[in-house]
Write an enzyme that holds these catalytic residues in place. Sequence first.
Site, PDB file in Angstrom:
ATOM      1  N   ARG A 121      12.532 -30.398  40.136  1.00 52.72           N
ATOM      2  CA  ARG A 121      11.966 -29.456  39.634  1.00 52.72           C
ATOM      3  C   ARG A 121      10.905 -30.661  40.076  1.00 52.72           C
ATOM      4  NH1 ARG A 121      16.854 -26.870  37.222  1.00 52.72           N
ATOM      5  NH2 ARG A 121      17.129 -28.691  35.435  1.00 52.72           N
ATOM      6  N   ASP A 153      14.368 -12.264  41.252  1.00 48.88           N
ATOM      7  CA  ASP A 153      15.243 -12.684  40.906  1.00 48.88           C
ATOM      8  C   ASP A 153      16.282 -10.794  40.654  1.00 48.88           C
ATOM      9  OD1 ASP A 153      17.406 -15.129  39.828  1.00 48.88           O
ATOM     10  OD2 ASP A 153      17.889 -12.996  39.032  1.00 48.88           O
ATOM     11  N   PHE A 177      14.515 -16.480  43.599  1.00 51.67           N
ATOM     12  CA  PHE A 177      16.053 -16.729  42.349  1.00 51.67           C
ATOM     13  C   PHE A 177      15.942 -17.579  41.757  1.00 51.67           C
ATOM     14  CE2 PHE A 177      16.960 -16.114  47.565  1.00 51.67           C
ATOM     15  CZ  PHE A 177      18.007 -15.434  47.895  1.00 51.67           C
ATOM     16  N   ASP A 232      16.044 -20.868  46.297  1.00 53.34           N
ATOM     17  CA  ASP A 232      16.985 -21.400  45.923  1.00 53.34           C
ATOM     18  C   ASP A 232      18.173 -20.546  45.406  1.00 53.34           C
ATOM     19  OD1 ASP A 232      18.516 -23.532  44.136  1.00 53.34           O
ATOM     20  OD2 ASP A 232      17.648 -23.359  42.257  1.00 53.34           O
ATOM     21  N   CYS A 289      23.379 -25.115  47.500  1.00 50.36           N
ATOM     22  CA  CYS A 289      24.482 -25.517  46.673  1.00 50.36           C
ATOM     23  C   CYS A 289      26.141 -24.921  47.852  1.00 50.36           C
ATOM     24  CB  CYS A 289      23.884 -25.055  44.680  1.00 50.36           C
ATOM     25  SG  CYS A 289      24.336 -23.388  44.664  1.00 50.36           S
TER      26      CYS A 289
HETATM   27  N1  SAH Z   1      16.017 -21.734  40.544  1.00 45.63           N
HETATM   28  C1  SAH Z   1      17.294 -21.818  39.701  1.00 45.63           C
HETATM   29  C2  SAH Z   1      19.040 -21.218  39.803  1.00 45.63           C
HETATM   30  C3  SAH Z   1      18.351 -19.929  40.426  1.00 45.63           C
HETATM   31  S1  SAH Z   1      20.620 -19.591  40.038  1.00 45.63           S
HETATM   32  C4  SAH Z   1      16.727 -22.284  38.490  1.00 45.63           C
HETATM   33  O1  SAH Z   1      16.396 -23.903  39.083  1.00 45.63           O
HETATM   34  O2  SAH Z   1      17.420 -22.437  37.398  1.00 45.63           O
HETATM   35  C5  SAH Z   1      21.082 -18.355  41.385  1.00 45.63           C
HETATM   36  C6  SAH Z   1      19.681 -16.844  41.053  1.00 45.63           C
HETATM   37  O3  SAH Z   1      19.732 -15.907  41.808  1.00 45.63           O
HETATM   38  C7  SAH Z   1      20.219 -16.198  39.538  1.00 45.63           C
HETATM   39  O4  SAH Z   1      19.713 -15.782  38.637  1.00 45.63           O
HETATM   40  C8  SAH Z   1      21.119 -14.567  40.252  1.00 45.63           C
HETATM   41  O5  SAH Z   1      20.027 -13.558  39.446  1.00 45.63           O
HETATM   42  C9  SAH Z   1      20.054 -14.876  41.362  1.00 45.63           C
HETATM   43  N2  SAH Z   1      20.290 -13.799  42.811  1.00 45.63           N
HETATM   44  C10 SAH Z   1      21.202 -13.952  42.804  1.00 45.63           C
HETATM   45  N3  SAH Z   1      21.202 -13.211  44.304  1.00 45.63           N
HETATM   46  C11 SAH Z   1      19.864 -12.714  44.568  1.00 45.63           C
HETATM   47  C12 SAH Z   1      19.048 -11.658  44.882  1.00 45.63           C
HETATM   48  N4  SAH Z   1      20.196 -10.897  46.661  1.00 45.63           N
HETATM   49  N5  SAH Z   1      17.800 -11.097  45.499  1.00 45.63           N
HETATM   50  C13 SAH Z   1      17.581 -12.396  44.964  1.00 45.63           C
HETATM   51  N6  SAH Z   1      18.390 -12.842  43.243  1.00 45.63           N
HETATM   52  C14 SAH Z   1      19.364 -13.239  43.158  1.00 45.63           C
END
Ligand code: SAH
Length: 393
Positions: A212, A250, A228, A297, A337
């Site tokens: 971040r 998302d 994401f 991410d 991850c």
């Molecule tokens: N980058 C974020 C954490 C990401 S967690 C942070 O720093 O806080 C992963 C996220 O991906 C979740 O919110 C989940 O809802 C979303 N997600 C999972 N598969 C997805 C997809 N195919 N397309 C869009 N979002 C997705």
Amino acid sequence: MKNERDHASIILKKGKEKPVINHHHWIFSGAIMAMPRCGAGDIVPVKSFSGDLLGHAYINPATSITARMINFDDASPLDSIRRAIQAALKLRKALFNERTTGYRLINAEGDGLPGLIADWYNGLIVLQVSTLGMERLKRVIVEILCKELNPIGIYEKSVMPGRAEEGLSDSTGVLYGTLNEPVEILESGIRFLVRVTDSQKTGFYFDQRQMRELVKDYAGRRRVLNCFSYTGAFTVCALKGGAMTVDSVDTSAEALQQAKENVTLNSCDTGLSRYFEADVFEFLRVTHDAYDFIILDPPAFAKKASDVVKACRGYKDINRSAIKRVQPGGIILTCSCSYHIDATLFQQVVFQASREAERNVRILQRHHLAPDHPVNIYHPEGEYLKSLVLYVE
Ligand code: SAH
């Protein structure tokens, strides 16, 4: 071991003591010559084939990791647990000041406490217990945490697939004090509202804290696409870093709603951000907007070793699309991850994605877990997050 059978201890097979002597926490069933006569979840001494005491472990014969070490000496196991918690808290005190009030307090084996995760949300502790042995110790852990930190509340959120293998069902609820949601935390002075009950993991991805900071540094005067985006932690940081615009994508409408709240909470210009409830794979294929900085991410695509091939296809897909899409001179922060995909394999996937996108790509930086997720040198399995900052010509 001499002639008398020791029925109270785990006895390792000949030559299988080395990992334990090297302070690795896990004992697999194949390393064990004799199990003690006691129940699953009990704490027992662990001895080498020749009868030397190596430490103490809690056991669960139902799992392939049959025992997890909680100390490596003859100290009382409960004293060792107390000391491990105190050491974990001391590290966090050294890492953070009052500008950061949310972080991981206890990172399982990384803090010498297998099966236990505890996150600090500005006075509220969220616990995740993944093993039967730790489940048995929960009351003691709560007592120690109350004494050491005097929290407002302790909430358990033990919802993870591994618990079924341990013979445990999911467990959630207030273990101590009260839970008032949402909680507000600070991270380097930025405010975030977190809902711990209805959220992913314990509510917030502390492991990405270093990234971040990096997003703030790269976002200036760029059009940012945060894929994401979850509750918008990168979105807020990009706006704070001076991004021209930030689009967040998302599949979760609730997460996007919370992202908007977090943007507003930080007095960012709400006119600069847009939110798309969409699948990132699809979004990257169809969008025609120009972006100078794309953040990828995703959740762990490889949850188990057998997922790796399919997961690599997924990582390649989104990376290829992002590399194709980003403007010349653009930046991509790409993360994985998935524990089962190591840094070398992840880089190979990004290499293939770059070839297929037919762009020149250079690695500017690599990033790893935030320091409140320490990786025990004797237990490298704790490492899972890897990220690359790419410069695309
Ligand atoms: N980058 C974020 C954490 C990401 S967690 C942070 O720093 O806080 C992963 C996220 O991906 C979740 O919110 C989940 O809802 C979303 N997600 C999972 N598969 C997805 C997809 N195919 N397309 C869009 N979002 C997705």
